[in-house]
Design a protein around this motif. Structure first.
Motif, short mmCIF file in Angstrom:
data_model
loop_
_atom_site.label_atom_id
_atom_site.label_comp_id
_atom_site.label_asym_id
_atom_site.label_seq_id
_atom_site.Cartn_x
_atom_site.Cartn_y
_atom_site.Cartn_z
N VAL A 100 36.30 89.71 74.80
CA VAL A 100 35.29 90.85 75.49
C VAL A 100 35.18 90.37 76.89
CG1 VAL A 100 33.12 92.02 75.03
CG2 VAL A 100 34.64 91.44 72.93
N ALA A 101 35.32 89.05 77.37
CA ALA A 101 34.63 88.66 78.54
C ALA A 101 35.54 89.44 79.69
CB ALA A 101 34.86 87.27 78.88
N GLY A 102 34.53 89.75 80.75
CA GLY A 102 35.40 90.58 82.05
C GLY A 102 35.60 92.03 81.68
N ARG A 103 34.52 92.51 80.76
CA ARG A 103 34.71 93.87 80.53
C ARG A 103 33.19 94.64 80.78
NH1 ARG A 103 39.33 95.25 76.90
NH2 ARG A 103 40.14 93.36 76.35
N VAL A 143 25.73 92.71 71.33
CA VAL A 143 25.49 91.73 72.14
C VAL A 143 26.05 90.13 71.56
CG1 VAL A 143 23.74 90.32 73.31
CG2 VAL A 143 23.61 92.59 73.52
N LEU A 144 25.77 90.21 70.07
CA LEU A 144 26.07 89.14 69.44
C LEU A 144 27.50 89.13 69.41
CD1 LEU A 144 25.46 86.55 67.42
CD2 LEU A 144 25.60 88.45 65.71
N HIS A 145 28.20 90.18 69.07
CA HIS A 145 29.71 90.18 69.05
C HIS A 145 30.48 89.67 70.27
CE1 HIS A 145 29.62 92.81 65.01
NE2 HIS A 145 29.33 91.59 64.99
N ALA A 146 29.68 90.28 71.44
CA ALA A 146 30.24 89.89 72.84
C ALA A 146 30.34 88.47 72.92
CB ALA A 146 29.52 90.70 73.82
N ILE A 147 29.34 87.73 72.79
CA ILE A 147 28.88 86.46 72.84
C ILE A 147 30.13 85.65 71.91
CG2 ILE A 147 27.70 84.18 72.44
CD1 ILE A 147 25.17 86.41 73.41
N TYR A 199 31.92 87.49 82.04
CA TYR A 199 30.67 88.57 81.66
C TYR A 199 31.10 89.61 80.86
CZ TYR A 199 33.21 91.37 84.81
OH TYR A 199 34.19 92.40 85.49
N THR A 200 30.01 90.36 80.21
CA THR A 200 30.17 91.59 79.52
C THR A 200 29.29 92.53 80.19
OG1 THR A 200 31.06 90.64 77.68
CG2 THR A 200 30.39 92.96 77.40
N ILE A 201 29.68 93.71 80.73
CA ILE A 201 28.40 94.42 81.16
C ILE A 201 28.20 95.65 80.09
CG2 ILE A 201 27.76 96.37 82.82
CD1 ILE A 201 29.11 94.21 84.97
N PHE A 202 27.12 95.78 79.74
CA PHE A 202 26.81 97.01 78.68
C PHE A 202 26.23 98.32 79.74
CE2 PHE A 202 26.91 93.39 75.84
CZ PHE A 202 27.68 94.05 74.67
#
Length: 276
Positions: free
Chosen positions: A181-184, A172-176, A129-132
């Motif tokens: 970036v996962a787990g941040r 969001v695009l870059h996180a995917i 996941y990535t939480i913004f």
């Protein structure tokens, strides 16, 4: 307001995108794109499988209707159902839009409590996941306007790094695209800080020249809402009480290093709005 820019950026980045929306038969702002639109509702779990089937990644931007019960039903129970279905469908990454308010000492306030519960669901989902934790969006300034006048509830002294939805969409695009970036948990801020009034003064000067900005004290807003039974005003008062207490918190450095620093300034965003 925030979902469509993410969809458009993902499409521009070469992704195939499926949109889950309750408004599939109405204007979603995506009629001229190649996005696949699927009708469904996170409060109706049986509608979710068709939307998530075959998806590699899921981006979640949820908001309940204007009452606390709806917030819990959509942003907590609905999110739980969505994550459960995503895991069953083999989704490999989840990004979630939360808020960037001060948490410590504010845990019982509705906006904070709802988002903290949602973040816990995402962290415990078993999926990368990535939480913004995003600050206030420039697009939210539109919501202050009624009949070419802007109204602020309460003094609202805090300054926010107002963020353009298009810049957030790129993050969001870059996180995917970027597995590290996962787990941040990342803070998404724009390049400039304004109080609500300062931001609205710029907004009104461009969008509604000569328009007025008024401040309605929170005790008066509560009284009017109770007297009239206006549920929208009741809930708006609750939210703005939260804004006054919460402010903005967090450090965007990690997000900027991993995903790129948002560059859009309020003046240039307004110029683009006029052009559009």
């Amino acid at each position: 307001m925030l979902g469509a820019p993410v969809v458009q950026r993902l499409l521009a980045g070469g992704a195939r995108v499926r949109v889950l929306t309750r408004r599939a038969g109405n204007d979603t702002g995506l009629s001229n794109t190649n996005a696949e639109i699927v009708s469904g509702d996170v409060t109706a779990p049986a509608t979710l499988g068709a939307a998530l089937r075959g998806c590699d990644a899921l981006h979640v931007s949820l908001r309940g209707a204007n009452d606390p019960a709806s917030y819990e039903a959509v942003e907590n129970r609905g999110l739980a159902a969505l994550l459960h279905c995503a895991r069953d469908q083999g989704v490999r990454h989840v990004s979630y839009l939360s808020g960037a308010g001060r948490v410590q000492g504010s845990e019982t306030l509705l906006p904070v409590a709802t988002k903290l519960a949602a973040e816990a669901l995402v962290k415990n989902s078993g999926m990368p996941y990535t939480i913004f934790r995003a600050t206030h969006f420039m697009e939210s300034l539109d919501l202050f306007i009624r009949k070419k006048a802007a109204t602020i509830l309460g003094a609202q002294p805090h300054r926010y790094h107002y963020l353009a939805a298009e810049d957030f969409a790129t993050m969001v695009l870059h996180a995917i695209e970027r597995p590290p970036v996962a787990g941040r948990l990342l803070y998404a801020f724009g390049p400039e800080r304004f109080t609500m009034r300062e931001a609205l003064e710029k907004y009104m000067a461009v969008m509604y020249p000569g328009g007025r900005i008024q401040t309605l004290p929170l005790p008066i807003a509560r009284f009017i809402a109770r007297l009239t039974g206006n549920r929208d005003l009741q809930f708006a008062t609750l939210l703005f009480e939260g804004f006054a207490a919460i402010g903005e918190d967090g450090d965007p450095q990690e997000a900027n290093e991993l995903l790129g620093t948002p560059q859009t300034r309020l003046d240039s965003w307004l110029t683009g709005r006029v052009g559009a």
